[in-house]
Design an enzyme around this catalytic site. Structure first.
Site, PDB file in Angstrom:
ATOM      1  CB  CYS A   1       0.779   1.340   4.182  1.00 59.37           C
ATOM      2  SG  CYS A   1      -0.967   0.857   4.143  1.00 59.37           S
TER       3      CYS A   1
ATOM      4  CB  CYS B   1      -0.918  -0.022   1.226  1.00 60.42           C
ATOM      5  SG  CYS B   1      -1.639   1.569   1.660  1.00 60.42           S
TER       6      CYS B   1
END
Length: 581
Positions: free
Chosen positions: A69, A66
């Site tokens: 992230c 991600c």
């Protein structure tokens, strides 16, 4: 949903996109925290025990691939390391949802990263910033009791000096006010600090807060950091939870603030009109800061004043019907009434001076301003004659809907909407049945591009297309002054639409009869050959010519219909393909 709510969502989206601009596409770096950091890696096996041992945990549910992230990871690590030294009772942890998928499903994780605050097994969504300082501030606030009670002057000074957001003080508490204060504090602890001050400190507090005389009755004060000469007061025997919550919500808004990702919700949920000052250089904002604060204080409750950085959020000017290329600019958005007002940018190409802004505000408050209406061009006479569907725009919308002698059936659409394009040929056929573009029409079948025109709608529009019937002589909505419409929620087939017009329109016009009459009229043109033999020769010549033209027109109409159908089908397929992408 009213048009202004689309505007609000547009700003919210714009703010969130810009705030994460550096994360567009997969970010470089590692989403997994450094194993040597204070971030604890949790798994299905260790999760429950860790929560039992630690009273306050901020858990990040993530996926290694991600991009957001990866962007969050260094900030999360920095916050964890700092808190480990200053507040070791606060723990930050990560759960890799690609490894512990079931655990993530149990906690309703649908996107990455998702952060939740755990107090034992009880959790709440983390709604704070995603930068290290913001994460630390949020979690330190979460670690405190809902109400901090202070009974010595040094502790009071220290606690007040630590505040970076508006905080609430309770003075002269009794059993009833304590109960109210504690309940509100439990609900609002994420946003504010709640401090109960011992009555022995009233005199010392009075020296710091200079604009309010502190008495002996139960009192609540809201104080903005470093603004102790402008504390906001609420008191009274009948003060309840709802009144205190409303007071905090209203008074937390500064006289002149900055609208960004962290503050937009506070402003957008307020019913008070919002006055924007768009700037592209900080010195432009700073030059007017004190004057805007004075203006905000003067018009408290009537206008909220905000600055907006046009280098990041300038596109929002278009929603306010202003030119984003001419900065600075000043505009007012009255969301409750769906009205927008702006200082003429042609007359002030380098931005308005403050005396111009001040007069503009005064005229707004006194109701002297004319709103800017976003509207497409009015359809020409030729367009009206050629299109059976009546085109509504911002400039003719009310004129047509305020003719209460007719049933008005309106399609609210967006040009990018695939379902709207699919409905278009049927909608046109419906309009042709009722001859909507003719002067004597009893039923007006109309449409409006809801994204390109500012118009009032008495009901919420939650998606496109939305079909609303305004019955003739119907009940009037007090807020908009328009008839209260009847929504169409059936199948978007021609027969269903015809039935709806008859049953929901006040005039009860039967479209099936209207259609049959028109078909019969067309059939009369082409008489049987036996009848033709009885006609005089000159009449037969005219009739032959009519027949030829009718056949040609019918052939061309059929050809055009097939072409339009293919075009509409292709548009829908393109939209569906885009949706899949």
């Amino acid at each position: 949903m009213q048009f202004w709510r689309f505007s609000t969502n547009a700003l919210a989206t714009l703010l969130s996109v810009v705030s994460l601009a550096s994360a567009s596409g997969p970010a470089d770096g590692n989403a997994i925290a450094d194993p040597n950091s204070a971030v604890v890696k949790l798994t299905t096996e260790t999760f429950k025990e860790f929560l039992e041992e630690n009273p306050l945990v901020l858990a990040e549910f993530f996926a290694p691939w991600c991009g957001y992230c990866k962007l969050l990871a260094p900030e999360f690590v920095k916050a964890a390391d700092t808190l480990n030294d200053s507040h070791p009772n606060i723990k930050l942890a990560q759960i890799d949802c690609t490894e512990d998928e079931k655990l993530c499903q149990e906690h309703g994780i649908r996107g990455y990263p998702t952060m939740k605050v755990f107090r034992g097994e009880i959790s709440e969504d983390y709604e704070g910033p995603r930068e290290a300082d913001g994460i630390m501030d949020y979690m330190i606030r979460a670690s405190l009791p809902a109400v901090s009670h202070v009974d010595n002057e040094d502790a009071l000074k220290e606690l007040i000096s630590e505040q970076s957001k508006p905080f609430i003080l309770q003075l002269n508490g009794d059993s009833k006010s304590n109960e109210t204060f504690n309940e509100v504090a439990q609900q609002g602890r994420k946003d504010n600090t709640f401090i109960s001050v011992d009555s022995s400190l009233n005199k010392a507090l009075g020296k710091k807060i200079t604009n309010i005389k502190i008495g002996k009755k139960p009192t609540f004060l809201l104080v903005h950091p470093d603004q102790f000469d402008d504390a906001r007061e609420i008191s009274g025997d009948k003060l309840d939870v709802d009144a205190l919550k409303a007071f905090i919500k209203d008074e937390s808004i500064p006289y002149f603030g900055e609208i960004d990702r962290d503050t937009y919700l506070m402003y957008m949920t307020s019913p008070t009109p919002l006055a924007y000052y768009f700037y592209d250089k900080p010195e432009q904002r700073d030059a007017f800061k004190e004057k805007f604060e004075a203006l905000g204080k003067k018009h408290k409750g009537k206008l909220n004043f905000v600055a907006l950085d046009a280098t990041q959020f300038g596109r929002h000017a278009e929603v306010l019907n202003m030119d984003p290329e001419i900065i600075p600019l000043f505009a007012i958005q009255d969301s409750e009434n769906n009205k927008k007002y702006g200082i003429d940018q042609v007359q002030h190409p380098k931005g308005p001076k403050f005396d111009v802004i001040e007069k503009f505000v005064k005229d707004f408050v006194s109701g002297k301003l004319t709103p800017i209406v976003k509207s497409e061009e009015l359809p020409s006479a030729e367009e009206k004659a050629a299109n059976p569907v009546v085109k509504l725009v911002g400039h003719n919308y009310r004129d047509i809907l305020e003719d209460t002698s007719k049933d008005v059936f309106v399609k609210y659409y967006a040009p990018w909407c695939g379902h709207c394009k699919k409905l278009a040929p049927t909608w046109e056929e419906l309009a042709e049945i009722y001859q909507s573009n003719k002067d004597g029409a009893e039923v007006i079948v109309a449409d409006i591009d809801h994204t390109a025109n500012d118009v009032d709608v008495p009901v919420e529009i939650e998606g496109y297309p939305t079909l609303l019937m305004y019955p003739a002589n119907g009940e009037i909505d007090e807020k908009t002054g328009l008839r209260i419409p009847v929504p169409f929620n059936g199948n978007r087939e021609l027969d269903d639409l015809i039935d709806f017009v008859k049953s929901s329109g006040a005039l009860g016009v039967d479209g099936t009869v209207t259609k049959q009459e028109r078909d019969d009229a067309g059939a009369d043109i082409l008489e049987d050959e036996d009848d033709e033999a009885e006609l005089p020769e000159e009449v037969e010549d005219v009739k032959d010519e009519v027949n030829k033209k009718a056949k040609k027109a019918k052939k061309e109409a059929k050809k055009a219909g097939k072409k339009a159908s293919k075009k509409a089908k292709k548009a829908v397929e393109d939209d569906e393909a885009n949706d899949e992408l």
